[in-house]
Design a protein around this motif. Structure first.
Motif, PDB file in Angstrom:
ATOM      1  N   UNK A 241       0.839  -1.203   0.000  1.00 23.33           N
ATOM      2  CA  UNK A 241       0.000   0.000   0.000  1.00 23.33           C
ATOM      3  C   UNK A 241       0.877   1.259   0.000  1.00 23.33           C
ATOM      4  N   UNK A 242       1.922   1.266   0.831  1.00 24.76           N
ATOM      5  CA  UNK A 242       2.820   2.434   0.892  1.00 24.76           C
ATOM      6  C   UNK A 242       3.518   2.634  -0.453  1.00 24.76           C
ATOM      7  N   UNK A 243       3.953   1.546  -1.076  1.00 27.57           N
ATOM      8  CA  UNK A 243       4.637   1.658  -2.382  1.00 27.57           C
ATOM      9  C   UNK A 243       3.689   2.285  -3.404  1.00 27.57           C
ATOM     10  N   UNK A 244       2.443   1.824  -3.419  1.00 25.21           N
ATOM     11  CA  UNK A 244       1.480   2.343  -4.398  1.00 25.21           C
ATOM     12  C   UNK A 244       1.203   3.826  -4.145  1.00 25.21           C
ATOM     13  N   UNK A 245       1.095   4.210  -2.875  1.00 21.68           N
ATOM     14  CA  UNK A 245       0.842   5.626  -2.546  1.00 21.68           C
ATOM     15  C   UNK A 245       2.014   6.491  -3.016  1.00 21.68           C
ATOM     16  N   UNK A 246       3.254   6.020  -2.767  1.00 21.72           N
ATOM     17  CA  UNK A 246       4.438   6.796  -3.177  1.00 21.72           C
ATOM     18  C   UNK A 246       4.554   6.861  -4.698  1.00 21.72           C
ATOM     19  N   UNK A 247       4.172   5.767  -5.365  1.00 21.32           N
ATOM     20  CA  UNK A 247       4.396   5.654  -6.818  1.00 21.32           C
ATOM     21  C   UNK A 247       3.695   6.732  -7.612  1.00 21.32           C
ATOM     22  N   UNK A 248       2.498   7.121  -7.176  1.00 16.16           N
ATOM     23  CA  UNK A 248       1.703   8.074  -7.963  1.00 16.16           C
ATOM     24  C   UNK A 248       2.433   9.411  -8.139  1.00 16.16           C
ATOM     25  N   UNK A 249       3.354   9.721  -7.214  1.00 15.73           N
ATOM     26  CA  UNK A 249       4.085  10.995  -7.327  1.00 15.73           C
ATOM     27  C   UNK A 249       5.166  10.944  -8.397  1.00 15.73           C
ATOM     28  N   UNK A 250       5.500   9.772  -8.902  1.00 13.03           N
ATOM     29  CA  UNK A 250       6.606   9.655  -9.862  1.00 13.03           C
ATOM     30  C   UNK A 250       6.155   9.276 -11.270  1.00 13.03           C
ATOM     31  N   UNK A 251       4.934   8.730 -11.398  1.00 15.45           N
ATOM     32  CA  UNK A 251       4.485   8.230 -12.701  1.00 15.45           C
ATOM     33  C   UNK A 251       3.819   9.342 -13.496  1.00 15.45           C
ATOM     34  N   UNK A 252       4.296   9.508 -14.765  1.00 18.12           N
ATOM     35  CA  UNK A 252       3.674  10.481 -15.686  1.00 18.12           C
ATOM     36  C   UNK A 252       2.932   9.692 -16.762  1.00 18.12           C
ATOM     37  N   UNK A 253       2.188  10.385 -17.608  1.00 19.16           N
ATOM     38  CA  UNK A 253       1.350   9.662 -18.587  1.00 19.16           C
ATOM     39  C   UNK A 253       2.172   8.799 -19.545  1.00 19.16           C
ATOM     40  N   UNK A 254       3.425   9.233 -19.822  1.00 17.89           N
ATOM     41  CA  UNK A 254       4.236   8.465 -20.786  1.00 17.89           C
ATOM     42  C   UNK A 254       5.357   7.677 -20.100  1.00 17.89           C
ATOM     43  N   UNK A 255       5.224   7.451 -18.796  1.00 21.12           N
ATOM     44  CA  UNK A 255       6.297   6.776 -18.044  1.00 21.12           C
ATOM     45  C   UNK A 255       6.422   5.296 -18.384  1.00 21.12           C
ATOM     46  N   UNK A 256       7.654   4.787 -18.173  1.00 19.85           N
ATOM     47  CA  UNK A 256       7.877   3.336 -18.101  1.00 19.85           C
ATOM     48  C   UNK A 256       8.201   3.018 -16.646  1.00 19.85           C
ATOM     49  N   UNK A 257       7.550   1.986 -16.110  1.00 19.09           N
ATOM     50  CA  UNK A 257       7.804   1.550 -14.730  1.00 19.09           C
ATOM     51  C   UNK A 257       8.298   0.111 -14.784  1.00 19.09           C
ATOM     52  N   UNK A 258       9.375  -0.171 -14.067  1.00 25.17           N
ATOM     53  CA  UNK A 258       9.914  -1.534 -14.013  1.00 25.17           C
ATOM     54  C   UNK A 258       9.703  -2.140 -12.627  1.00 25.17           C
ATOM     55  N   UNK A 259       9.435  -3.445 -12.606  1.00 26.20           N
ATOM     56  CA  UNK A 259       9.475  -4.188 -11.346  1.00 26.20           C
ATOM     57  C   UNK A 259      10.505  -5.311 -11.515  1.00 26.20           C
ATOM     58  N   UNK A 260      11.634  -5.188 -10.798  1.00 25.65           N
ATOM     59  CA  UNK A 260      12.726  -6.170 -10.911  1.00 25.65           C
ATOM     60  C   UNK A 260      12.462  -7.306  -9.920  1.00 25.65           C
ATOM     61  N   UNK A 261      12.327  -8.526 -10.421  1.00 20.97           N
ATOM     62  CA  UNK A 261      11.910  -9.643  -9.564  1.00 20.97           C
ATOM     63  C   UNK A 261      10.426  -9.508  -9.294  1.00 20.97           C
ATOM     64  N   UNK A 262       9.665  -9.362 -10.378  1.00 24.90           N
ATOM     65  CA  UNK A 262       8.226  -9.024 -10.272  1.00 24.90           C
ATOM     66  C   UNK A 262       7.372 -10.209  -9.835  1.00 24.90           C
ATOM     67  N   UNK A 263       7.907 -11.413  -9.814  1.00 29.15           N
ATOM     68  CA  UNK A 263       7.166 -12.669  -9.536  1.00 29.15           C
ATOM     69  C   UNK A 263       5.892 -12.719 -10.390  1.00 29.15           C
ATOM     70  N   UNK A 264       4.717 -12.705  -9.776  1.00 31.26           N
ATOM     71  CA  UNK A 264       3.473 -12.833 -10.551  1.00 31.26           C
ATOM     72  C   UNK A 264       3.025 -11.513 -11.178  1.00 31.26           C
ATOM     73  N   UNK A 265       3.722 -10.424 -10.873  1.00 30.47           N
ATOM     74  CA  UNK A 265       3.337  -9.124 -11.425  1.00 30.47           C
ATOM     75  C   UNK A 265       2.243  -8.424 -10.640  1.00 30.47           C
ATOM     76  N   UNK A 266       1.941  -8.923  -9.434  1.00 31.15           N
ATOM     77  CA  UNK A 266       0.823  -8.348  -8.672  1.00 31.15           C
ATOM     78  C   UNK A 266       0.987  -6.850  -8.414  1.00 31.15           C
TER      79      UNK A 266
END
Ligand SMILES: C[S@@+](CC[C@H](N)C(=O)[O-])C[C@H]1O[C@@H](n2cnc3c(N)ncnc32)[C@H](O)[C@@H]1O
Length: 217
Positions: free
Chosen positions: A29-54
């Motif tokens: 939940x904390x990660x998702x709350x923080x993330x919104x401040x960094x993502x722009x409409x044309x952003x690429x976001x990576x998850x390293x070791x994403x497992x199921x991608x949840x």
């Protein structure tokens, strides 16, 4: 959980990790709350070791559809446990030369660096730093070793007590034996040394020896 633990065989991994890491849902939940401040409409976001991608699936629900979401993991078993078409999934060893990122605003590494050879970790973090746009964020969580024997012992047994609520003693021990071969946590100072190039490094979540930091370029 039956027999030896392995990312290549474990089923229902999202349930398994929720039961294995204390207050994991609060961290997510904390990660998702923080993330919104960094993502722009044309952003690429990576998850390293994403497992199921949840984590990327949950992020997809709160960012524009134009955001590119890329999950990387070495385990085909875990990658196959996701069918979310909004996520690009790539099978890759993060420690390999082939691992590269395109320009990005946000990168997650949640309990993943601890599974890479210690010698490979700086190069992975350097690749993340170089791919991040100025002001972009690297959100990292790691199980750490405490540099104090008494506290390490207290935290370890506190953790076992918590796990015994969800797993049998045999399952807890079997998993510890399996992890001994594949997981190499480091102390907090050793982890922080990996992030020294970042302009800001701040811890935002901790439970016993599990800890997460926000690193901003
Ligand atoms: C403890 S799990 C965490 C998964 C996910 N980040 C989460 O929080 O639910 C560690 C993940 O790292 C992946 N992993 C381990 N070594 C890796 C490597 N060398 N390259 C890519 N992924 C790796 C495992 O397959 C597993 O999915």
């Amino acid at each position: 959980m039956n027999g030896d633990f392995s990312f290549d065989t474990v089923q229902q991994f999202d349930d398994h990790i929720d039961l294995s890491i204390p207050t994991y849902s609060n961290l997510r939940e904390a990660i998702l709350r923080l993330s919104t401040s960094f993502v722009k409409t044309d952003s690429t976001v990576y998850d390293l070791g994403c497992s199921t991608g949840l984590l990327l699936s949950l992020l997809a629900n709160q960012v524009p559809g134009s955001v590119r979401l890329v999950g990387i993991d070495v385990s085909i078993n875990l990658l196959q446990q996701s069918s979310d078409l909004r996520i690009e999934r790539h099978r890759m060893d993060l420690a390999s030369e082939r691992f590269r990122l395109t320009p990005t605003d946000l990168v997650f590494s949640i309990f993943t660096l601890q599974f890479l050879p210690v010698i490979a970790r700086q190069s992975v973090v350097d690749k993340v730093y170089e791919a991040l746009e100025p002001g972009g964020a690297f959100i990292v969580a790691e199980k750490t070793f405490i540099d104090d024997g008494l506290i390490q012992d207290l935290f370890t047994f506190g953790y076992y007590d918590m796990k015994l609520k969800n797993f049998t003693a045999e399952e807890v021990l079997d998993k510890q034996l399996a992890l001994r071969r594949i997981m190499r946590p480091q102390t907090e100072p050793e982890n922080l040394k990996l992030f020294t190039r970042f302009a800001r490094i701040f811890p935002f979540w901790q439970y016993l020896h599990f800890k997460a930091w926000l690193c901003i370029k």
